[in-house]
Design a protein around this motif. Structure first.
Motif, PDB file in Angstrom:
ATOM      1  N   LYS A 105       0.941  -1.110  -0.071  1.00 32.98           N
ATOM      2  CA  LYS A 105      -0.126  -0.085   0.009  1.00 32.98           C
ATOM      3  C   LYS A 105       0.767   1.396   0.002  1.00 32.98           C
ATOM      4  N   GLU A 106       1.933   0.935   0.714  1.00 25.91           N
ATOM      5  CA  GLU A 106       2.849   2.372   0.840  1.00 25.91           C
ATOM      6  C   GLU A 106       3.675   2.646  -0.623  1.00 25.91           C
ATOM      7  N   ASP A 107       4.186   1.613  -1.181  1.00 26.54           N
ATOM      8  CA  ASP A 107       4.859   1.823  -2.498  1.00 26.54           C
ATOM      9  C   ASP A 107       4.891   0.611  -3.175  1.00 26.54           C
ATOM     10  N   VAL A 108       3.713   0.540  -3.921  1.00 25.55           N
ATOM     11  CA  VAL A 108       3.439  -0.713  -4.696  1.00 25.55           C
ATOM     12  C   VAL A 108       4.550  -1.070  -5.861  1.00 25.55           C
ATOM     13  N   VAL A 109       4.903   0.080  -6.378  1.00 28.33           N
ATOM     14  CA  VAL A 109       5.896   0.057  -7.390  1.00 28.33           C
ATOM     15  C   VAL A 109       7.121  -0.563  -6.951  1.00 28.33           C
ATOM     16  N   GLU A 163      10.046   3.060 -19.672  1.00 25.96           N
ATOM     17  CA  GLU A 163       8.532   3.179 -20.266  1.00 25.96           C
ATOM     18  C   GLU A 163       7.876   3.094 -19.061  1.00 25.96           C
ATOM     19  N   GLY A 164       8.276   2.932 -17.772  1.00 26.13           N
ATOM     20  CA  GLY A 164       7.262   2.878 -16.506  1.00 26.13           C
ATOM     21  C   GLY A 164       6.468   1.776 -16.673  1.00 26.13           C
ATOM     22  N   VAL A 165       7.151   0.571 -17.037  1.00 23.81           N
ATOM     23  CA  VAL A 165       6.303  -0.682 -17.057  1.00 23.81           C
ATOM     24  C   VAL A 165       5.855  -1.273 -15.388  1.00 23.81           C
ATOM     25  N   ALA A 166       6.688  -0.977 -14.813  1.00 24.45           N
ATOM     26  CA  ALA A 166       6.200  -1.245 -13.054  1.00 24.45           C
ATOM     27  C   ALA A 166       5.067  -0.572 -12.862  1.00 24.45           C
ATOM     28  N   GLN A 167       5.177   0.768 -13.136  1.00 25.09           N
ATOM     29  CA  GLN A 167       4.177   1.559 -12.764  1.00 25.09           C
ATOM     30  C   GLN A 167       2.619   1.256 -13.541  1.00 25.09           C
ATOM     31  N   GLU A 168       2.937   0.753 -14.694  1.00 26.63           N
ATOM     32  CA  GLU A 168       1.777   0.503 -15.315  1.00 26.63           C
ATOM     33  C   GLU A 168       0.967  -0.890 -14.769  1.00 26.63           C
ATOM     34  N   ILE A 169       1.760  -1.735 -14.182  1.00 30.89           N
ATOM     35  CA  ILE A 169       1.448  -2.970 -14.049  1.00 30.89           C
ATOM     36  C   ILE A 169       0.758  -2.784 -12.445  1.00 30.89           C
TER      37      ILE A 169
END
Ligand code: A3P
Length: 315
Positions: A219-223, A244-250
């Motif tokens: 919850k604090e920092d999912v990425v 590309e920010g793939v982790a953020q997209e996931i």
């Protein structure tokens, strides 16, 4: 070894039992409380499952973030096959994509052929570490465990059971009653603390085999946790993916808001009595303040201190 119904009936008859809230009664087997109806599946799973070295097993106790973990790990591992616009998560509940070994695959005395599962195979279980099949412990398969603050877990499980269809003659159980059995350790796959400490100790002893996650950290920092999981399973994000920010997209694809809003999770069922929507509620840290009285909180905190703090496990 096959089990015979007679053998199973005798075993179940010999075990200590407790009535559970709405769910089938629980029985004490190998030091943990299991739903009686699931015990045959558990025993078949223990006897027949053959782990592969590249298997990934997601382990948890009910209501600690299992559904979220399934969505995330499925997306991380399959990120070269699927993107947010064509991910199977859009049409299937995470529990269909990452099946439970004891509820689904080994249900009804089935001995599934799991050899043809796409590799790496991703399975899930609520079994405690000590009860996992020997081949899982001995092989190089990896285990990702998610735990959660017991105060939020007990509140979440109360809501979950309330959401199930109640048999006509069964009264609604109060939070106080539900809390009492939780504190006694009598919950499906519990005691909570023994389950959590079991995986915690394994993660300290074998950090390449068992990764221990906390719902609160996600919850604090999912990425950050998505990247941690990717590294653990040997699929770290490349520099290109970082850009590309793939982790953020996931993280976004698997967010509670996104999953809860999908048609499949509003209306579908993944087991006869379990509606997909029951798996998505508030998803907050600290929701317990709205349900537990100060004496209840003090009591559970003192159990946590006695049962988990000595191992360095704090929530
Ligand atoms: P709450 O009841 O506190 O809302 P499990 O998947 O192990 O059954 O756990 C269910 C809990 O995880 C519920 O908690 C649910 O709302 C929460 N949850 C489900 N999907 C989530 C997601 N994508 N992100 C955050 N929390 C999620």
């Amino acid at each position: 070894m096959e089990y015979h119904q007679e053998e199973m009936d005798e075993l179940i008859a010999s075990l200590p039992k407790e009535k559970a809230f709405l769910a089938p009664s629980l029985c004490l087997y190998q030091n943990f409380w299991f739903p009686i109806t699931v015990l045959p599946n558990i025993i078949t799973f223990q006897r027949h499952f053959k782990a592969k070295d590249n298997d990934i097993v997601l382990a948890s106790q009910p209501k600690t973030g299992t559904t979220w973990l399934k969505a995330l790990v499925f997306s991380i591992v399959n990120r070269h096959r699927f993107n947010p616009s064509n991910t199977p998560l859009l049409a299937s509940n995470p529990h269909e994509l990452v099946p439970f070994l004891e509820f689904t695959l080994y249900a009804n005395n089935a001995k599934p052929n799991l050899d043809d599962f796409p590799e790496p195979r991703i399975f899930s279980t609520h079994l405690p570490y000590s009860c996992l099949p020997e081949s899982m412990k001995r092989s190089n398969c990896q285990v990702i465990y998610i735990s959660r603050n017991p105060l939020d877990t007990v509140v979440s499980s109360w809501h979950f059971f309330k959401s199930l269809v109640r048999p006509e003659n069964q009264p609604e159980r109060s939070m106080e009653e539900h809390f009492e059995t939780f504190c006694q350790g009598i919950t499906g796959f519990g005691p909570f603390w023994d389950h959590t400490v079991g995986y915690w100790n394994e993660s300290l002893e074998k950090p390449h085999k068992v990764l221990f996650l906390k719902y609160e950290d996600l919850k604090e920092d999912v990425v950050a946790q998505v990247k941690r999981v990717a590294e653990f399973v040997g699929l770290p994000f490349s520099l290109g993916e970082e850009k590309e920010g793939v982790a953020q997209e996931i993280a976004e694809t698997c967010s509670l808001r996104k999953l809860k809003d999908l048609e499949v999770n509003k209306t579908g069922k993944f087991m006869p009595n379990f509606e997909n929507k029951s798996y998505f509620r508030k998803g907050e840290v600290g929701d317990w303040v709205n349900y537990l009285s100060p004496p209840m909180v003090a009591r559970l905190r003192s159990i946590m201190e006695e049962k988990m703090s000595p191992f360095g496990l704090e929530f």
